[in-house]
Design a protein around this motif. Sequence first.
Motif, mmCIF file in Angstrom:
data_model
loop_
_atom_site.group_PDB
_atom_site.id
_atom_site.type_symbol
_atom_site.label_atom_id
_atom_site.label_comp_id
_atom_site.label_asym_id
_atom_site.label_seq_id
_atom_site.Cartn_x
_atom_site.Cartn_y
_atom_site.Cartn_z
ATOM 1 N N PHE A 145 1.357 9.806 -7.507
ATOM 2 C CA PHE A 145 0.880 8.435 -7.686
ATOM 3 C C PHE A 145 2.014 7.477 -8.036
ATOM 4 N N VAL A 146 2.953 7.931 -8.874
ATOM 5 C CA VAL A 146 4.059 7.056 -9.280
ATOM 6 C C VAL A 146 5.062 6.876 -8.139
ATOM 7 N N SER A 147 5.288 7.925 -7.373
ATOM 8 C CA SER A 147 6.289 7.849 -6.309
ATOM 9 C C SER A 147 5.776 7.140 -5.067
ATOM 10 N N PHE A 148 4.436 7.095 -4.893
ATOM 11 C CA PHE A 148 3.906 6.472 -3.674
ATOM 12 C C PHE A 148 4.341 5.014 -3.505
ATOM 13 N N PRO A 149 4.223 4.143 -4.549
ATOM 14 C CA PRO A 149 4.696 2.767 -4.360
ATOM 15 C C PRO A 149 6.184 2.699 -4.009
ATOM 16 N N TYR A 150 6.997 3.588 -4.608
ATOM 17 C CA TYR A 150 8.429 3.582 -4.319
ATOM 18 C C TYR A 150 8.708 3.978 -2.869
ATOM 19 N N LEU A 151 8.047 5.044 -2.407
ATOM 20 C CA LEU A 151 8.242 5.483 -1.022
ATOM 21 C C LEU A 151 7.752 4.431 -0.042
ATOM 22 N N LEU A 152 6.643 3.754 -0.383
ATOM 23 C CA LEU A 152 6.123 2.686 0.468
ATOM 24 C C LEU A 152 7.103 1.517 0.518
ATOM 25 N N ALA A 153 7.701 1.206 -0.639
ATOM 26 C CA ALA A 153 8.695 0.132 -0.674
ATOM 27 C C ALA A 153 9.917 0.479 0.170
ATOM 28 N N LYS A 154 10.338 1.734 0.142
ATOM 29 C CA LYS A 154 11.476 2.171 0.965
ATOM 30 C C LYS A 154 11.173 1.978 2.455
ATOM 31 N N LEU A 155 9.935 2.304 2.858
ATOM 32 C CA LEU A 155 9.562 2.129 4.251
ATOM 33 C C LEU A 155 9.535 0.657 4.641
ATOM 34 N N VAL A 156 9.016 -0.197 3.738
ATOM 35 C CA VAL A 156 8.983 -1.647 4.015
ATOM 36 C C VAL A 156 10.393 -2.187 4.207
ATOM 37 N N ALA B 62 8.894 -5.409 -2.536
ATOM 38 C CA ALA B 62 9.390 -4.071 -2.226
ATOM 39 C C ALA B 62 10.680 -3.770 -2.975
ATOM 40 N N ARG B 63 11.551 -4.760 -3.068
ATOM 41 C CA ARG B 63 12.816 -4.561 -3.803
ATOM 42 C C ARG B 63 12.557 -4.347 -5.284
ATOM 43 N N TRP B 64 11.589 -5.092 -5.851
ATOM 44 C CA TRP B 64 11.263 -4.924 -7.275
ATOM 45 C C TRP B 64 10.711 -3.523 -7.527
ATOM 46 N N VAL B 65 9.803 -3.093 -6.655
ATOM 47 C CA VAL B 65 9.220 -1.747 -6.792
ATOM 48 C C VAL B 65 10.305 -0.683 -6.637
ATOM 49 N N GLU B 66 11.211 -0.874 -5.670
ATOM 50 C CA GLU B 66 12.287 0.087 -5.450
ATOM 51 C C GLU B 66 13.180 0.203 -6.681
ATOM 52 N N THR B 67 13.394 -0.907 -7.356
ATOM 53 C CA THR B 67 14.272 -0.915 -8.537
ATOM 54 C C THR B 67 13.593 -0.299 -9.754
ATOM 55 N N HIS B 68 12.306 -0.599 -9.952
ATOM 56 C CA HIS B 68 11.636 -0.230 -11.200
ATOM 57 C C HIS B 68 10.780 1.027 -11.119
ATOM 58 N N PHE B 69 10.494 1.540 -9.914
ATOM 59 C CA PHE B 69 9.614 2.692 -9.795
ATOM 60 C C PHE B 69 10.268 3.867 -9.086
ATOM 61 N N VAL C 148 11.900 1.636 -17.069
ATOM 62 C CA VAL C 148 10.953 1.937 -18.145
ATOM 63 C C VAL C 148 9.524 1.941 -17.610
ATOM 64 N N TRP C 149 9.235 1.032 -16.669
ATOM 65 C CA TRP C 149 7.892 0.974 -16.097
ATOM 66 C C TRP C 149 7.519 2.293 -15.433
ATOM 67 N N ALA C 150 8.446 2.840 -14.670
ATOM 68 C CA ALA C 150 8.173 4.098 -13.961
ATOM 69 C C ALA C 150 7.875 5.222 -14.945
ATOM 70 N N VAL C 151 8.671 5.329 -16.006
ATOM 71 C CA VAL C 151 8.481 6.393 -16.999
ATOM 72 C C VAL C 151 7.162 6.213 -17.744
ATOM 73 N N LEU C 152 6.864 4.955 -18.139
ATOM 74 C CA LEU C 152 5.632 4.680 -18.879
ATOM 75 C C LEU C 152 4.402 5.012 -18.043
ATOM 76 N N VAL C 153 4.380 4.564 -16.793
ATOM 77 C CA VAL C 153 3.252 4.841 -15.909
ATOM 78 C C VAL C 153 3.145 6.342 -15.635
ATOM 79 N N TYR C 154 4.294 7.012 -15.507
ATOM 80 C CA TYR C 154 4.326 8.459 -15.276
ATOM 81 C C TYR C 154 3.655 9.203 -16.428
#
Length: 442
Positions: A273-284, A298-305, A314-320
């Motif tokens: 669940f946490v990696s899905f937004p990051y992988l989607l941002a990479k594809l975008v 997409a750049r914000w998600v790539e940086t923070h997730f 910190v967002w990625a770790v907290l949500v994880y």
Amino acid sequence: MKRTKNFFKKLGEVFSNKTIRNKILFTLAILAIYRLLVFVPVPFADIGTLLSYTLGGTSEYGYFVMLLGGALDQFAFIAIGISPYITASIIMQLAGVVIPAVEELSEQGEVGQAKINQYTRYLTLPFAFLQGIGSVYLINSMLGGAVIETTLANVLLSAFVMTVGAIMLMWLGELITSKGISNGISMLIFASIVAGITQQLYGSFASAQSVWGMALFMLVIVLVLVILSILILKSVKEIAIIYAKQGKVQQSSMLPIPLNPVGMVPIIFAMAFVSFPYLLAKLVLQFNPANTGLVEVARWVETHFNIYSQNPGVWAVLVYVIFIVLFTFFYAMITFSPDRISDNIQKRGGFIPGIRPGKATAQYINKILMHLCLWGGLGLALIGIYTYVLQWLPFVQSIVETIGSLPMVVTGSGVIIIVGVVQEIINKIEGDLVMKKYEAYE
């Protein structure tokens, strides 16, 4: 000294048992084949670029690389591993609770389980193909973007080959399960993690300013993780059950409820669940759309997730952490039904001392389960994020300055898997030895 003698005596018993010895050798042979498949790349991959570009433990994707045991470095056709099969298995487990037809199958013993396994294989196929498509873009980006031309034909053919690789690994895993020493899927994951650890060790010692300091630091971290993993996996809360007949106590037993009743599933779900937004941002970003707002998001998600990074946001770790705890509760409630347990106890004439049978018993078991899930989930989360937490501790940074770098030999989830697999192998061998003794008396 006595323990050492007992260890070698037990080891001698294991290898003197022809059945167990053959199972061990068969398992090792299958694992050797699996490791050789790591070096077979997908079609159309530029071999020269692959040989010149290596993803190490210090790369942005160091932990991801370690988990797959080098399959990413080689752009291997088994790069997606057995994750599609794991996803399909988890979905079928959930379906067994929410879909009556599947629940019926699960109650039909071996015949029903065989059908569920067959449906799981069918479900693995589309998951593997879809994951293969995404992996082509992701891995190509991770390896510098020049390994393969991402034309439609190349992507579809590579995804098809990766699907074949995932099905082949599923088959190898089932071979180990039926003829080997332990659960095949667990053994394949175990082999990948161990292979990744060897790469990580080589990289860490090669860059170390103090080899002995690095070795000591690694030893302390691994020991702490192993102890925590054993506590989480082996801790059990026992509830006394008394069975009475005609008002007299006939027998008593204990209902064991583990601190972690769901194993590694919450970490697998949370990582997905946490990696899905990051992988989607990479594809975008890979397709670089004209919509500037979408690109910025997409750049914000790539940086923070980027949960695969050594130092994610910190967002990625907290949500994880939140997802690990939530999925611990969710999956425990699905697989460990207090109402069903209460009904079974009542039907057999049992009760918990001081608790009324029926609904009150279910509520009591549910209360204990929720308490254990909270601490079990937090324990899983702590082990899962230890690699990130160490980056933020000031005294660890001073150690890093002394030894040269921060060695992350294995992820927290990797340690739990290793401890679980080793324990499973030990239990399996001990069970086979006991069966051999019983056969000798017959």
